[in-house]
Scaffold this motif. Structure first.
Motif, PDB file in Angstrom:
ATOM      1  N   LYS A 209       0.828  -1.202   0.000  1.00  0.00           N
ATOM      2  CA  LYS A 209       0.000   0.000   0.000  1.00  0.00           C
ATOM      3  C   LYS A 209       0.870   1.264   0.000  1.00  0.00           C
ATOM      4  O   LYS A 209       1.841   1.364   0.741  1.00  0.00           O
ATOM      5  CB  LYS A 209      -0.916   0.018   1.225  1.00  0.00           C
ATOM      6  CG  LYS A 209      -1.785  -1.233   1.373  1.00  0.00           C
ATOM      7  CD  LYS A 209      -2.828  -1.338   0.291  1.00  0.00           C
ATOM      8  CE  LYS A 209      -3.952  -0.343   0.495  1.00  0.00           C
ATOM      9  NZ  LYS A 209      -5.035  -0.525  -0.496  1.00  0.00           N
ATOM     10  N   ASN A 210       0.476   2.212  -0.846  1.00  0.00           N
ATOM     11  CA  ASN A 210       1.070   3.546  -0.871  1.00  0.00           C
ATOM     12  C   ASN A 210       2.595   3.484  -0.942  1.00  0.00           C
ATOM     13  O   ASN A 210       3.302   3.942  -0.047  1.00  0.00           O
ATOM     14  CB  ASN A 210       0.638   4.352   0.357  1.00  0.00           C
ATOM     15  CG  ASN A 210       1.048   5.813   0.250  1.00  0.00           C
ATOM     16  OD1 ASN A 210       1.195   6.363  -0.836  1.00  0.00           O
ATOM     17  ND2 ASN A 210       1.250   6.452   1.395  1.00  0.00           N
ATOM     18  N   VAL A 211       3.103   2.916  -2.014  1.00  0.00           N
ATOM     19  CA  VAL A 211       4.549   2.827  -2.231  1.00  0.00           C
ATOM     20  C   VAL A 211       4.931   3.700  -3.426  1.00  0.00           C
ATOM     21  O   VAL A 211       4.083   4.100  -4.234  1.00  0.00           O
ATOM     22  CB  VAL A 211       4.982   1.374  -2.485  1.00  0.00           C
ATOM     23  CG1 VAL A 211       4.754   0.525  -1.247  1.00  0.00           C
ATOM     24  CG2 VAL A 211       4.248   0.772  -3.683  1.00  0.00           C
ATOM     25  N   ARG A 212       6.212   4.005  -3.516  1.00  0.00           N
ATOM     26  CA  ARG A 212       6.739   4.698  -4.688  1.00  0.00           C
ATOM     27  C   ARG A 212       7.639   3.728  -5.442  1.00  0.00           C
ATOM     28  O   ARG A 212       8.550   3.127  -4.861  1.00  0.00           O
ATOM     29  CB  ARG A 212       7.525   5.947  -4.315  1.00  0.00           C
ATOM     30  CG  ARG A 212       8.123   6.654  -5.554  1.00  0.00           C
ATOM     31  CD  ARG A 212       8.984   7.846  -5.203  1.00  0.00           C
ATOM     32  NE  ARG A 212       8.191   8.960  -4.688  1.00  0.00           N
ATOM     33  CZ  ARG A 212       8.303   9.455  -3.467  1.00  0.00           C
ATOM     34  NH1 ARG A 212       9.176   8.930  -2.613  1.00  0.00           N
ATOM     35  NH2 ARG A 212       7.559  10.477  -3.084  1.00  0.00           N
ATOM     36  N   LEU A 213       7.373   3.567  -6.729  1.00  0.00           N
ATOM     37  CA  LEU A 213       8.150   2.675  -7.568  1.00  0.00           C
ATOM     38  C   LEU A 213       8.999   3.494  -8.537  1.00  0.00           C
ATOM     39  O   LEU A 213       8.531   4.492  -9.078  1.00  0.00           O
ATOM     40  CB  LEU A 213       7.239   1.739  -8.363  1.00  0.00           C
ATOM     41  CG  LEU A 213       6.220   0.914  -7.566  1.00  0.00           C
ATOM     42  CD1 LEU A 213       5.425   0.020  -8.498  1.00  0.00           C
ATOM     43  CD2 LEU A 213       6.903   0.102  -6.485  1.00  0.00           C
ATOM     44  N   ARG A 218      11.783   6.309 -14.446  1.00  0.00           N
ATOM     45  CA  ARG A 218      10.358   6.634 -14.355  1.00  0.00           C
ATOM     46  C   ARG A 218       9.843   6.313 -12.960  1.00  0.00           C
ATOM     47  O   ARG A 218      10.199   5.272 -12.396  1.00  0.00           O
ATOM     48  CB  ARG A 218       9.586   5.832 -15.407  1.00  0.00           C
ATOM     49  CG  ARG A 218       8.081   6.086 -15.470  1.00  0.00           C
ATOM     50  CD  ARG A 218       7.768   7.341 -16.224  1.00  0.00           C
ATOM     51  NE  ARG A 218       6.328   7.522 -16.309  1.00  0.00           N
ATOM     52  CZ  ARG A 218       5.590   7.221 -17.385  1.00  0.00           C
ATOM     53  NH1 ARG A 218       6.182   6.711 -18.450  1.00  0.00           N
ATOM     54  NH2 ARG A 218       4.297   7.416 -17.406  1.00  0.00           N
ATOM     55  N   GLN A 219       9.025   7.191 -12.375  1.00  0.00           N
ATOM     56  CA  GLN A 219       8.477   6.981 -11.045  1.00  0.00           C
ATOM     57  C   GLN A 219       6.957   6.918 -11.087  1.00  0.00           C
ATOM     58  O   GLN A 219       6.317   7.524 -11.943  1.00  0.00           O
ATOM     59  CB  GLN A 219       8.896   8.100 -10.089  1.00  0.00           C
ATOM     60  CG  GLN A 219      10.339   8.042  -9.645  1.00  0.00           C
ATOM     61  CD  GLN A 219      10.609   8.971  -8.479  1.00  0.00           C
ATOM     62  OE1 GLN A 219       9.780   9.801  -8.104  1.00  0.00           O
ATOM     63  NE2 GLN A 219      11.791   8.840  -7.880  1.00  0.00           N
ATOM     64  N   ALA A 220       6.404   6.170 -10.128  1.00  0.00           N
ATOM     65  CA  ALA A 220       4.943   6.100  -9.975  1.00  0.00           C
ATOM     66  C   ALA A 220       4.635   5.863  -8.505  1.00  0.00           C
ATOM     67  O   ALA A 220       5.397   5.205  -7.792  1.00  0.00           O
ATOM     68  CB  ALA A 220       4.358   4.985 -10.831  1.00  0.00           C
ATOM     69  N   ARG A 221       3.519   6.389  -8.081  1.00  0.00           N
ATOM     70  CA  ARG A 221       3.100   6.289  -6.678  1.00  0.00           C
ATOM     71  C   ARG A 221       1.730   5.628  -6.615  1.00  0.00           C
ATOM     72  O   ARG A 221       0.843   5.911  -7.427  1.00  0.00           O
ATOM     73  CB  ARG A 221       3.041   7.701  -6.094  1.00  0.00           C
ATOM     74  CG  ARG A 221       2.591   7.811  -4.654  1.00  0.00           C
ATOM     75  CD  ARG A 221       3.721   7.610  -3.685  1.00  0.00           C
ATOM     76  NE  ARG A 221       3.255   7.830  -2.319  1.00  0.00           N
ATOM     77  CZ  ARG A 221       3.391   8.975  -1.643  1.00  0.00           C
ATOM     78  NH1 ARG A 221       3.999  10.011  -2.212  1.00  0.00           N
ATOM     79  NH2 ARG A 221       2.944   9.081  -0.412  1.00  0.00           N
TER      80      ARG A 221
END
Length: 395
Positions: A209-213, A218-221
């Motif tokens: 839950k609620n992680v940053r990749l 490239r980033q995604a939350r």
């Protein structure tokens, strides 16, 4: 109209309301099968975010798609659904859903509306290309038929979920007409990870839950899910083509997971510096940072079984847990597909060799993450193809 998904049906509605005589051919026994599949968990029609953030979701196709998205905006899509008696609401994430949270009531109302404006709907009717003299060939229930429409819109879908009709069988027919078709690849899909057997058996199906990749710059939350084969979920899909392209280039990709993106490393270090006493490291992480068992064990998968106990190193490990992605899941399991007919091989949305033939939807070479962006572009390209066909007929 060939293809009974969102792009084809919205194009049919637009042209019929403009006074054109429209026939829709769909090879499956019913219309909108992939549309119905998209609505199984609550139909995400579009997204309510500011348009300046909306456009970049389409990556390097933003410039091409933007005029179409501006011509049929998320607000237009919401108004269209309301006109069919389907009110919508905006969820906490900004995504837009029908209040019924299903695709079937909307699809039924839509098909009824199409029939009311004179659209002829034909199922079990597969496009078979063109005859030598240019007639449109359709394999219907009673055999092959020959049609000579003044304009044709192809909305044949991409290559994901082929059992629902999008099997890309049309590729050879269009390449024979000079269209350049970029190879299809899975998009909005999970990726395989060489988990240990213990981790796979214990934590498959557990959420992150609620992680940053982060992957390949490239980033995604958001949220992700541990799967038996690897990892999947909205945050993974939001990375776009980055993991897929890194795997194609390097043979594997590194996905870095920040398990506590709202807390800087210094804060983590301070909380971890408290007295641990005789408790295990797992209990210490649970009490100090509320790390769940799947998160603690993910750290061990990423950094080795012996996690550092020194607070600064442990904080750094939590902020950047690297896992190895070895392959994308196959096309038949992907939510959508990248690839398709390239825009460079078209004049607008029409075939150069057949200017009375227009293309729309997922058969075009674009991709977008889940969150309403896929359906929005399908509708927008369908409307744009219909407008282009109508303008040609008027000329």
């Amino acid at each position: 109209m060939v293809g009974g998904g969102p792009a084809g049906l919205i194009a049919a509605q637009h042209l019929a309301q403009a006074g054109r005589c429209v026939v829709v051919f769909e090879k499956m026994p019913t219309f909108g099968r992939k549309f119905l599949m998209a609505g199984r968990g609550g139909l995400n029609l579009t997204h309510s975010e500011d348009f300046e953030r909306f456009g970049p979701r389409y990556g390097d196709r933003e410039t091409t798609l933007r005029p179409m998205l501006e011509a049929f905006t998320p607000a237009d899509l919401v108004a269209w659904a309301k006109a069919l008696g389907q009110e919508t609401f905006v969820g906490a994430s900004g995504r837009v859903f029908p209040k019924a949270m299903k695709a079937s009531p909307l699809l039924r109302a839509w098909l009824t509306r199409l029939e009311s404006v004179g659209v002829t709907l034909r199922t079990r009717s597969a496009w078979a290309g063109w005859s030598e003299d240019g007639a449109l060939l359709v394999d219907g229930p009673d055999g092959r038929e020959t049609w000579r429409p003044r304009a044709t819109i192809l909305a044949l879908g991409g290559a994901s979920w082929p059992k629902l009709g999008s099997d890309a069988a049309w590729t050879g027919l269009l390449e024979g007409q000079g269209a350049d078709v970029a190879p299809f690849a899975p998009a909005n899909c999970g990726f395989e990870v060489p988990w240990s057997q213990i981790f796979r058996d214990r934590f498959a199906g557990e959420p992150l839950k609620n992680v940053r990749l982060t992957c390949d710059g490239r980033q995604a939350r958001g949220d992700a899910m541990v799967a038996g084969y690897g990892i999947e979920g909205g945050a993974v899909y939001a990375l776009g083509p980055a993991p897929r392209e890194a795997i194609a280039r390097d043979g594997a990709a590194v996905l870095t997971i920040d398990l506590r993106p709202d807390l800087p490393a210094e804060t983590l270090e301070r909380r971890l510096s408290g007295a641990r006493g005789g408790q295990s490291l797992a209990n210490h992480l649970r009490k100090a940072l509320k790390l769940s068992p799947v998160e603690v064990n993910l750290l061990r998968e990423a950094h080795g079984l012996d996690l550092p106990s020194e607070p600064s190193r442990l904080a750094a490990a939590i902020k950047a847990a690297p896992i190895r992605l070895t392959a994308a899941r196959p096309l038949e399991r992907a939510i959508s597909a990248a690839g398709g007919v390239t825009f460079d091989s078209l004049d607008g949305l029409s075939l150069r060799a057949r200017p009375d033939v227009f293309l729309a939807g997922e058969m075009l070479d674009w991709e977008a993450p889940t969150g309403g962006y896929l359906l929005q572009a399908c509708f927008a390209t369908g409307v744009s193809a219909a407008k282009a066909a109508d303008e040609r007929l008027a000329r």
